[in-house]
Design an enzyme around this catalytic site. Sequence first.
Site, PDB file in Angstrom:
ATOM      1  N   HIS A  32      -2.493   1.014  -7.842  1.00 41.27           N
ATOM      2  CA  HIS A  32      -3.690   0.742  -6.572  1.00 41.27           C
ATOM      3  C   HIS A  32      -4.216  -0.271  -6.545  1.00 41.27           C
ATOM      4  O   HIS A  32      -5.279  -0.299  -7.495  1.00 41.27           O
ATOM      5  CB  HIS A  32      -3.988   1.937  -5.961  1.00 41.27           C
ATOM      6  CG  HIS A  32      -3.169   2.991  -5.346  1.00 41.27           C
ATOM      7  ND1 HIS A  32      -2.632   2.575  -4.722  1.00 41.27           N
ATOM      8  CD2 HIS A  32      -2.669   3.989  -6.035  1.00 41.27           C
ATOM      9  CE1 HIS A  32      -1.617   3.580  -4.738  1.00 41.27           C
ATOM     10  NE2 HIS A  32      -1.755   4.291  -5.456  1.00 41.27           N
ATOM     11  N   TYR A  40     -10.174  -5.800  -1.308  1.00 39.45           N
ATOM     12  CA  TYR A  40      -8.511  -6.225  -2.285  1.00 39.45           C
ATOM     13  C   TYR A  40      -8.769  -7.762  -3.338  1.00 39.45           C
ATOM     14  O   TYR A  40      -7.782  -7.446  -3.978  1.00 39.45           O
ATOM     15  CB  TYR A  40      -7.706  -6.025  -0.940  1.00 39.45           C
ATOM     16  CG  TYR A  40      -6.905  -4.692  -0.327  1.00 39.45           C
ATOM     17  CD1 TYR A  40      -6.930  -4.292  -1.064  1.00 39.45           C
ATOM     18  CD2 TYR A  40      -7.812  -4.498   0.679  1.00 39.45           C
ATOM     19  CE1 TYR A  40      -6.701  -2.521  -0.696  1.00 39.45           C
ATOM     20  CE2 TYR A  40      -8.222  -3.267   1.306  1.00 39.45           C
ATOM     21  CZ  TYR A  40      -7.132  -2.354   0.377  1.00 39.45           C
ATOM     22  OH  TYR A  40      -6.635  -0.889   1.409  1.00 39.45           O
TER      23      TYR A  40
END
Length: 155
Positions: free
Chosen positions: A106, A28
């Site tokens: 996302h 991430y």
Amino acid sequence: MARTAADTIYVLNGPNLNLLGTREPETYGHAKLADVEKLCADTATQFGLKADCRQCKREGGLIDFSHEAHANNAAGIIINARGYSQTSIALHDALVAVKIPTVEVHISNIHARESFRHHSFTAMAAFATLAGFGIDGYRLAISGLAARIGVKAKA
């Protein structure tokens, strides 16, 4: 000029996004949720819009925010529901019910990860999905949403 609710886009972030920057940075990245919120605010401003950024760890909270966006006549929704994308028919139904242009985001490419991440109920309620662009996906989502609702960047 005073802003109206129709100038507002809701940016909804689901569970664990409060841990951005520390949770699995190899997947991430190192940006924090505050960085995402600043990116959204700055990008929205380029289009004369306001980003109302919310984060909730509970499914019902995200549904409540969707209903609030509808009640406030919001111009659009950007949503990163995280794990609820793959599990929440209730969140899908809420997004469909409010009839607000929605983009799913996302940070990672969910299609390059575990197979259980490949299907998204929330994507079925959105007119577009962005995955794998890191937090820049939010900027792209706001730009795409602005184009969808007919708003051009301010000079």
